[in-house]
Motif scaffolding. Structure first.
Motif, mmCIF file in Angstrom:
data_model
loop_
_atom_site.group_PDB
_atom_site.id
_atom_site.type_symbol
_atom_site.label_atom_id
_atom_site.label_comp_id
_atom_site.label_asym_id
_atom_site.label_seq_id
_atom_site.Cartn_x
_atom_site.Cartn_y
_atom_site.Cartn_z
ATOM 1 N N GLU A 120 0.797 -1.224 0.000
ATOM 2 C CA GLU A 120 0.000 0.000 0.000
ATOM 3 C C GLU A 120 0.835 1.282 0.000
ATOM 4 O OE1 GLU A 120 -3.248 0.156 -0.360
ATOM 5 O OE2 GLU A 120 -3.350 -2.036 -0.486
ATOM 6 N N HIS A 121 2.030 1.229 0.586
ATOM 7 C CA HIS A 121 2.755 2.476 0.812
ATOM 8 C C HIS A 121 4.202 2.481 0.325
ATOM 9 C CE1 HIS A 121 -0.582 3.822 3.292
ATOM 10 N NE2 HIS A 121 -0.505 2.696 3.975
ATOM 11 N N THR A 126 8.746 2.438 -5.072
ATOM 12 C CA THR A 126 8.576 3.746 -4.448
ATOM 13 C C THR A 126 9.921 4.300 -4.001
ATOM 14 O OG1 THR A 126 6.405 3.004 -3.666
ATOM 15 C CG2 THR A 126 7.324 4.996 -2.663
ATOM 16 N N SER A 127 10.697 3.465 -3.333
ATOM 17 C CA SER A 127 12.019 3.891 -2.891
ATOM 18 C C SER A 127 12.915 4.230 -4.073
ATOM 19 C CB SER A 127 12.666 2.786 -2.041
ATOM 20 O OG SER A 127 11.888 2.506 -0.895
ATOM 21 N N GLN A 162 1.390 4.573 -5.648
ATOM 22 C CA GLN A 162 2.563 4.771 -4.798
ATOM 23 C C GLN A 162 3.540 5.754 -5.442
ATOM 24 O OE1 GLN A 162 4.524 1.596 -2.790
ATOM 25 N NE2 GLN A 162 2.745 0.250 -2.822
ATOM 26 N N ILE A 163 3.680 5.703 -6.768
ATOM 27 C CA ILE A 163 4.554 6.657 -7.447
ATOM 28 C C ILE A 163 4.022 8.072 -7.264
ATOM 29 C CG2 ILE A 163 5.415 7.407 -9.701
ATOM 30 C CD1 ILE A 163 6.801 4.929 -8.667
ATOM 31 N N ARG A 164 2.710 8.242 -7.329
ATOM 32 C CA ARG A 164 2.123 9.566 -7.107
ATOM 33 C C ARG A 164 2.449 10.079 -5.707
ATOM 34 N NH1 ARG A 164 -2.043 6.973 -10.118
ATOM 35 N NH2 ARG A 164 -2.437 8.022 -12.109
ATOM 36 N N ARG A 165 2.331 9.212 -4.711
ATOM 37 C CA ARG A 165 2.630 9.624 -3.342
ATOM 38 C C ARG A 165 4.116 9.952 -3.193
ATOM 39 N NH1 ARG A 165 -0.474 4.496 -0.653
ATOM 40 N NH2 ARG A 165 -2.617 5.088 -1.184
ATOM 41 N N ALA A 166 4.955 9.147 -3.812
ATOM 42 C CA ALA A 166 6.391 9.394 -3.722
ATOM 43 C C ALA A 166 6.742 10.726 -4.373
ATOM 44 C CB ALA A 166 7.162 8.255 -4.392
#
Length: 287
Positions: A120-121, A126-127, A162-166
């Motif tokens: 989810e996160h 993402t990293s 997740q890419i959007r959040r990153a």
């Protein structure tokens, strides 16, 4: 280039593409590949890339299409594959500012991050994206890049949210910690069937993952080695049109989760900021 007509605006076009063995949770490594191009070179790149595809009778270049057992181009003659990959790499190297691949060792990361947080996160993609965005920002500062860097990501990847959040995290960090110059620009998604530079990023990510997995680039894929070549001036400084390898340390997952346990879940994003320091270290040549 997808968001402005300003000829001075540069854009990172990269694809989160990972070959089939890297898209599932049991893969050994995850690789994100990217190519930095400016507007003028993107246009020249596209003008060379699409006629190349037409000559070889393929609609778009996806590396998994050339891999057994299910690739639809596995029957292409080896000499034609060599010619195709040689030409594709030459086009990429002639027009890129630089290319980059960011690798995450999957096992230590996956084993330390609870599966709900992973999915989810904080998947390894993402990293890798945070590392890439921060590296590009630091590189832009050192190169006196005049404008923000926009990102175009292959829309078929499964970790889009997740890419959007990153991306939002990187921009928020720049607002709160930077010198007032925001380097991270817009984020958009498109299909690599539509955007030739995303096909180039596909080729870079696939080639880097194969090489880093120990599956040597030989025979009909040997030309792909040239797209991963690092280039330096006689002074030791990195030359234009070089390839850059980014390696996320294996202890990232355990460090993130230790921070979450001791300081609360809200500190997860702060734990990811450690990637900024690593990217700055690499951009400074390890000094």
């Amino acid at each position: 280039m997808h968001h402005s007509d300003d000829p001075k605006r540069a854009c990172v076009v990269f694809d989160c593409y990972v070959d089939d063995s890297g898209t599932h949770e049991q893969s050994d490594i995850v690789v994100l590949g990217g190519i930095m191009v400016d507007r003028a070179n993107f246009t020249r790149f596209d003008e060379k890339w699409r006629p190349m595809l037409h000559r070889y009778r393929i609609d778009s270049l996806h590396m998994t299409d050339f891999v057994r057992p299910h690739g639809k181009h596995i029957g292409m003659l080896p000499e034609l594959k060599i010619a195709l990959f040689t030409e594709a790499v030459a086009i990429i190297n002639a027009r890129k500012v630089f290319s980059i691949s960011v690798v995450v060792s999957h096992a230590p990361y996956r084993e330390s991050v609870p599966i709900d947080i992973y999915r989810e996160h904080a998947a390894p993609y993402t990293s890798a994206f945070i590392y890439l965005a921060r590296f590009n920002a630091v590189h832009a500062d050192h190169s006196n890049h005049p404008d923000r860097i926009a990102y175009l990501v292959d829309e078929t990847r499964t970790f889009g949210e997740q890419i959007r959040r990153a991306h939002a995290l990187v921009k928020a960090w720049e607002h709160s910690h930077g010198s007032g110059v925001i380097r991270t620009g817009a984020l958009a998604f498109d299909s690599d069937d539509n955007v030739s530079a995303l096909q180039a990023a596909d080729l870079i990510a696939w080639s880097a993952r194969r090489e880093l997995s120990g599956d040597v680039l030989l025979n009909d894929v040997a030309p792909l080695k040239e797209v991963l070549r690092a280039r330096f001036w006689a002074s030791g400084a990195r030359a234009v049109r070089s390839h850059i390898y980014g390696q996320i340390k294996d202890d990232l997952g355990p460090r993130m989760m230790e921070d979450v346990k001791t300081k609360g879940a809200q500190r997860l994003n702060e734990a990811l900021e450690s990637l900024r320091k690593l990217a700055e270290f690499e951009s400074n040549g390890g000094t």
